[in-house]
Design a protein around this motif. Structure first.
Motif, PDB file in Angstrom:
ATOM      1  N   VAL A 308      46.387  38.608  47.042  1.00 42.28           N
ATOM      2  CA  VAL A 308      45.140  39.120  47.646  1.00 42.28           C
ATOM      3  C   VAL A 308      45.286  40.613  47.926  1.00 42.28           C
ATOM      4  CG1 VAL A 308      43.581  38.965  49.625  1.00 42.28           C
ATOM      5  CG2 VAL A 308      44.588  36.877  48.667  1.00 42.28           C
ATOM      6  N   ARG A 309      46.405  40.941  48.553  1.00 41.31           N
ATOM      7  CA  ARG A 309      46.617  42.359  48.913  1.00 41.31           C
ATOM      8  C   ARG A 309      46.678  43.245  47.661  1.00 41.31           C
ATOM      9  NH1 ARG A 309      51.629  42.209  52.851  1.00 41.31           N
ATOM     10  NH2 ARG A 309      51.782  44.392  52.227  1.00 41.31           N
ATOM     11  N   ARG A 310      47.305  42.691  46.618  1.00 37.70           N
ATOM     12  CA  ARG A 310      47.380  43.485  45.390  1.00 37.70           C
ATOM     13  C   ARG A 310      45.982  43.752  44.830  1.00 37.70           C
ATOM     14  NH1 ARG A 310      50.959  41.395  40.445  1.00 37.70           N
ATOM     15  NH2 ARG A 310      49.532  39.635  40.593  1.00 37.70           N
ATOM     16  N   SER A 311      45.157  42.717  44.877  1.00 43.38           N
ATOM     17  CA  SER A 311      43.802  42.880  44.330  1.00 43.38           C
ATOM     18  C   SER A 311      43.015  43.902  45.130  1.00 43.38           C
ATOM     19  CB  SER A 311      43.077  41.532  44.288  1.00 43.38           C
ATOM     20  OG  SER A 311      42.834  41.110  45.620  1.00 43.38           O
ATOM     21  N   GLU A 312      43.441  44.137  46.384  1.00 40.59           N
ATOM     22  CA  GLU A 312      42.773  45.164  47.204  1.00 40.59           C
ATOM     23  C   GLU A 312      43.392  46.532  46.993  1.00 40.59           C
ATOM     24  OE1 GLU A 312      43.422  43.451  50.997  1.00 40.59           O
ATOM     25  OE2 GLU A 312      41.708  42.062  50.869  1.00 40.59           O
ATOM     26  N   VAL A 316      52.272  48.495  48.253  1.00 43.99           N
ATOM     27  CA  VAL A 316      53.495  47.815  48.700  1.00 43.99           C
ATOM     28  C   VAL A 316      53.532  46.386  48.168  1.00 43.99           C
ATOM     29  CG1 VAL A 316      54.791  47.036  50.726  1.00 43.99           C
ATOM     30  CG2 VAL A 316      53.644  49.261  50.744  1.00 43.99           C
ATOM     31  N   ALA A 317      52.357  45.728  48.250  1.00 39.32           N
ATOM     32  CA  ALA A 317      52.278  44.348  47.774  1.00 39.32           C
ATOM     33  C   ALA A 317      52.479  44.289  46.264  1.00 39.32           C
ATOM     34  CB  ALA A 317      50.923  43.745  48.154  1.00 39.32           C
ATOM     35  N   THR A 318      51.899  45.248  45.554  1.00 39.76           N
ATOM     36  CA  THR A 318      52.054  45.295  44.100  1.00 39.76           C
ATOM     37  C   THR A 318      53.532  45.389  43.740  1.00 39.76           C
ATOM     38  OG1 THR A 318      50.014  46.558  44.069  1.00 39.76           O
ATOM     39  CG2 THR A 318      51.268  46.487  42.007  1.00 39.76           C
ATOM     40  N   LYS A 319      54.201  46.302  44.442  1.00 41.45           N
ATOM     41  CA  LYS A 319      55.631  46.522  44.217  1.00 41.45           C
ATOM     42  C   LYS A 319      56.422  45.239  44.506  1.00 41.45           C
ATOM     43  CE  LYS A 319      59.222  48.785  43.559  1.00 41.45           C
ATOM     44  NZ  LYS A 319      59.596  49.608  42.467  1.00 41.45           N
TER      45      LYS A 319
END
Ligand code: ATP
Ligand code: MG
Length: 624
Positions: A308-312, A316-319
């Motif tokens: 979810v965080r990545r989609s936003e 950091v979440a992507t990493k």
């Protein structure tokens, strides 16, 4: 009757005899043999005979038949008198065999000076007195007649007796590195103290790793005459790991971080691989810890929230997800355990305070030609040492290499710092550079010690390795050491190693077993051949140097005080004591060895005053 040559074995060894006095091992004598320009000899074996100890007995080991016959032909009467016999070795070279029957006499200092004292004391290190030279004391010139005072446990400080041993340290430029070795109580620490005192007086910059907290030079040796005292305070500084010195996390290589973490507890191979994936070049302590924590979260709770965080657009979440996929691919299921293992090890190391400090004070001390003494528990010290030595080595190497390959203009432009030669002193060195066990990885610390043993000479970096167990020391490193101080030892493995690494004879190795504390052989490429030495009295003493029976008197009342203070510093463990050790000492107003602190904590636990918590790191003493 005087002393006579009564037989020869090889060109360089002869037998001498007398009925007037006993021979002293290592004594120097002159043979009045004009054919050979009065050669100087050294006594290497001694024996006495009379009718109760006949020549035929086992003790007559050093005798040969011709010598027995010669004795009577030179007028000695074995039935009536005691005959002292010695085997002597010629110091230097001979043109012809020694004439049997020549008279032997004691030398004056001037006649042997060229052999025994090649350097003036102000140009060398005055480490002690050469054994077997006491008869020459009276013929010593004034300026060297009392520069190496001696010490005896039951008597105290004594005047010099014999020719001072002055070590030509300039020659360590060609023949680098020293080893100080010997069994427990043989005088290693004492001898190392004397060595460091002399080097400090010459303002040689040193970094000293001191796991026993015994290298302090602030206290004058008890009973030392005023004119022999020396104030070392401006020559050295003491630094505690985690309080005064530490490492910048961003400067750590993967190997260094891994070794630092394993000082908390050994790392598994999965942890090593996980670390190699997660740690990236520009990581700070915080960024690294964040990655660790995020990864653990994903492993525990699944990827949902992070997706979810990545989609936003959360970087950091992507990493974290990217790392997650990589670790899953490369490491599989054991990763979560490995991550948490790394995590708590890191927490533990962080708690020592090591990441809050840097190594500036070490640099500055070396630049000022001072000695810097580094203290911590041995586990942390031995990994920290690798980081520090490597750092200083690189600085010095960069400076020297730039001198050799760049123009002054370029050096200026690149801003390359001038960095002095220095020495690295390591007590318990077999723990820092242990002998290789098959299949085992080399730690960064051992790697750099080995590297300096081989390459240090080019850069003016010298090692001083102190160890009780030379046979446990890295063989490659040991083979590169040119000067060895060998104190008493009984250990057969160590004797075998010493025999291999020095020119000591079988008879000398046998004598080594019976050396009194403070006596040693020095075997050195600089010296040419081994010498026996009595270390001089040290000018300072370790602050906690005490007779254990005197120490007993302090128990009771002071122990209560210590207990009270210790309670304030809980939780305490092997890993964090270094942070508080100085403060604890200050509060109880004396230096308490860490061993004693842990014994007291153990006592407090047994009497129910405090509790023990078993963490993966080992014992932690906590409040009740
Ligand atoms: N040069 C000396 N002259 C007189 N006495 C000495 C000398 N060197 C050592 N001693 C005596 O021997 C004792 C033990 O010496 P030291 O502490 O140096 O041993 P060590 O080899 O370091 O032992 P360990 O391996 O147990 O640390 C000293 O406390 C001192 O009493
Ligand atoms: Mg010692």
């Amino acid at each position: 009757m005087s002393i006579t040559v009564v037989g020869n074995t090889t060109n360089s060894e002869v037998y001498i005899a007398t009925n007037e006095r006993k021979f002293i091992i290592n004594e120097y004598l002159i043979i009045e043999d004009n054919d050979n320009d009065e050669p100087i000899v050294e006594i290497i074996e001694t024996n006495s005979f009379n009718k109760f100890v006949p020549l035929a007995s086992e003790k007559a080991g050093i005798m040969e038949d011709t010598v027995k016959q010669n004795l009577s032909s030179y007028g000695y009467d074995l039935d009536d008198e005691t005959i002292n016999l010695a085997k002597v070795r010629v110091v230097g070279e001979l043109s012809k065999p020694i004439t049997v029957g020549s008279t032997v006499r004691l030398p004056k200092f001037n006649e042997v000076k060229h052999l025994l004292m090649k350097k003036k004391p102000n140009k060398g290190l005055t480490l002690g007195v050469i054994r077997g030279t006491s008869e020459m004391q009276d013929s010593l010139p004034n300026d060297v007649s009392n520069i190496a005072m001696l010490y005896k446990d039951d008597i105290g400080v004594l005047d010099q007796e014999g020719v001072p041993f002055v070590f030509d340290y300039y020659k360590t430029a060609q023949y680098p590195h020293m080893l100080v070795t010997g069994g427990s109580g043989s005088g290693k620490s004492y001898g190392t103290r004397v060595l460091l005192e002399e080097k400090m007086q010459k303002k040689i910059p040193m970094i000293v790793f001191d796991p026993h907290y015994e290298m302090d030079f602030s206290e004058t040796f008890e009973g030392l005459p005023v004119n022999y005292q020396y104030d070392y305070k401006r020559h050295y500084e003491i630094a505690y790991v985690g309080r005064d010195v530490g490492v910048d996390f961003t400067e750590l290589s993967k190997e260094e971080l891994s070794s630092l973490l394993s000082s908390a507890k050994n790392m598994t191979s999965t942890m090593e691989t996980t670390l190699a994936v997660v740690l990236e070049k520009r990581d700070t302590l915080t960024s690294f810890q964040t990655k660790l924590n995020n990864l653990m979260e994903i492993y525990q709770d699944g990827t949902g929230e992070y997706e979810v965080r990545r989609s936003e657009g959360d970087k950091v979440a992507t990493k974290a997800l990217e790392l997650y996929n990589r670790t899953k691919r490369e490491l599989g299921t054991a990763t979560l355990m490995a991550l948490s293992g790394i995590g708590w090890r890191l927490e533990n190391i962080k708690a020592t305070g090591i990441f809050n400090c840097n190594i500036d004070s070490i640099h500055n001390a070396i630049l000022k030609r001072k000695t810097i003494i580094i203290r911590s528990n041995i586990r942390l010290l031995k990994t920290f040492a690798g980081f520090i030595i490597n750092n200083l080595y690189k600085k010095r190497r960069k400076y020297i290499d730039s001198q050799n390959t760049l123009t002054q203009e370029q050096i200026k432009q690149l801003n390359i710092e001038k960095f002095p030669p220095f020495e690295v002193v390591i007590d318990e060195s077999h723990n820092f550079a242990p002998k290789t066990i098959e299949g085992e990885n080399m730690t960064p610390t051992k790697w750099i010690i080995r590297e300096i043993s081989a390459e240090g000479r080019k850069y003016g970096i010298n090692l001083v390795l102190v160890t009780q167990r030379p046979s446990n020391l890295d063989t490659t490193t040991l083979a590169n050491v040119n000067t060895k101080f060998i104190y008493r030892t009984n250990n057969s493995y160590d004797l075998a190693t010493i025999s291999e690494e020095t020119d000591l004879t079988g008879a000398e190795l046998d004598r080594l077993k019976y050396f009194q504390s403070g006596n040693c052989f020095i075997s050195s490429a600089i010296q040419g051949r081994s010498l026996a030495l009595t270390t001089r009295v040290s000018k300072t003493q370790s602050p906690h140097f005490k007779n254990p029976y005197d120490e007993l008197d302090e128990f009771g009342e002071n122990n209560d005080k210590l207990k009270e203070v210790l309670k304030k510093y809980l939780p305490l463990s092997d890993m964090n004591l270094a942070n508080y050790h100085m403060d604890i000492n200050n509060e109880v107003k004396k230096t308490i060895p860490s061993k004693e602190i842990f014994e007291t904590l153990e006592e407090m636990y047994r009497s129910g005053e405090i509790d023990i918590k078993d963490s993966p790191l080992g014992k932690q003493y906590v409040e009740k």
